[in-house]
Design an enzyme around this catalytic site. Sequence first.
Site, PDB file in Angstrom:
ATOM      1  CE  LYS A  85      -1.367   2.910   2.299  1.00 40.02           C
ATOM      2  NZ  LYS A  85      -1.135   4.412   2.189  1.00 40.02           N
ATOM      3  CD  GLU A 129      12.808   4.010   9.111  1.00 44.53           C
ATOM      4  OE1 GLU A 129      13.033   4.861  10.003  1.00 44.53           O
ATOM      5  OE2 GLU A 129      12.632   4.295   7.926  1.00 44.53           O
ATOM      6  CB  CYS A 147      13.064   9.331   9.170  1.00 38.61           C
ATOM      7  SG  CYS A 147      13.575   7.871   8.250  1.00 38.61           S
ATOM      8  CD  GLU A 188      10.653  12.625  11.434  1.00 37.49           C
ATOM      9  OE1 GLU A 188      11.624  12.021  10.960  1.00 37.49           O
ATOM     10  OE2 GLU A 188       9.553  12.101  11.620  1.00 37.49           O
TER      11      GLU A 188
END
Length: 515
Positions: free
Chosen positions: A210, A286, A320, A419
């Site tokens: 997906k 992750e 990231c 983040e």
Amino acid sequence: MTAASELQTTLGAMWGSRDPQPDLLDLVRRTPSGSPLLLVDGKRREARSGARFENVDPTTERVMGTTADAGPDDVEEAIAAARRAFDETSWSTDHAFRRRCLEQLHAGLARAADELRATAVWEVGAALRTTFAFHSDFALDLLPWFAELAETYAYDTVLPDQPWAAGTRRMLAREPVGVVAAITPWNFPLYTAMTKIAPALAAGNTAILKPAPQTPWHATLLARVVAEETDIPAGVLNIVPTSDNQVAELLTTDPRVDLVHFTGSTAVGRRIIANSAERIGRVALELGGKSANILLDDAPIADLVPVAAGMVCWSAGQGCVLPTRLLVPESRYDEAVELATAAYHAIPYGDPREPAVVQGPQISAAQRERVLSFIAKGREEGATLLAGGGVPADQQTGFFVEPTLFGDVARDATIAQQEIFGPVLCLMSYRDEDDAVALANNTAYGLAGSVFSGNPDRALSVARRVRSGMMSVNGGFFYARDLPVGGYKQSGLGHECGVLGFEEFLETKAIAIGS
């Protein structure tokens, strides 16, 4: 050589970018067509509802085309097909066949490499010169390695006899998990798909991919290659783009799915963990990061600061692992401010189709607003804006944010803790080595980090003290097909790549055989 071109050259050497050839330049400047179809049970087709969703070019804000929009019926069919292919075919046990199919997939994608690079520019907004790494070559490089592992991995291990088990043979058998739901993000869509699909299929699993709705064409191009250029059986790999998060969530709640393998935000990761509790299903995650780049007091700061600053603008800061906190000694802070500010004014940004550009746009209007809101928060909380901070005056079309640098950032400031996923760097100072380590560890994340020192042993010692799953010492590159990728703390569970990443897709069975 100008400051901009010098920085561009240095960044290019570090991140695998290079000057595009004329054929690729021509391709990326054409009107894209994309591959709009799902892949379900071996057939490329429209969604059952006939619905489609738009794919928007983040550079021009124009709709490039549409993609079949999978609904609940399509996801149900994909899960059923994957379940049937795992339970009723020899895919899980025929190691040599799996290897051949993955080698076919690698060959087919290699032939489409320039199309993949152009797709990254069109739908990700990736700077063209940076598409030779994670958007193509690095991603494709995973396939032959895992293909070989499919056949050579030691699935059975015989254990030595024990006195109390005399006459009993004992072994450990490693077997595929079953049906894998692979859910990928938009920033590096091909690479993240390959970190899941390559080992999952190599280990004998079946899968449903997906992709993120912002970047569906990487996945549908993959679907085309699978269907037209490989012998991968029907149902082994299903690809279901959808614009509806509730439809996507069905993959995380269905008991026929044995493993959900997700790359994305920590917030979504929490929801996947919660969903897994209901079905008692495995997850591998992750997630986010707030990586620190530590320049020790004996490091060549004049050489390192411009590159360390510019790295955060690679992929428009949408990575990231990017080192979004730059930690320098208090005694060198003013020098670092001057160097970093000059670097930020020299970073080539703009239309990603232009060969000189390093930083393109954010992926969407929503992401641009998110980044701008963090910049506003940084100013509100007292950080000093040293460069950038807004929408470029000459880039009113496209989802652009200026390369942005903050100094005087408090250790617990929002921009130092959360983040941002944009081209925003926090320049911070530390007192001594212990303080540098404490500062690096002062977030909820633990994904990656970097340390530079004139003494490699000292740098390695500091790297061992940072609570992160991946560390770069003096510029070492921790992405490789045989190195596991994973995070500590709220940066994830499990690993990708390497043998550990392969084993994420295996179960362990203990077998004792009586005499």
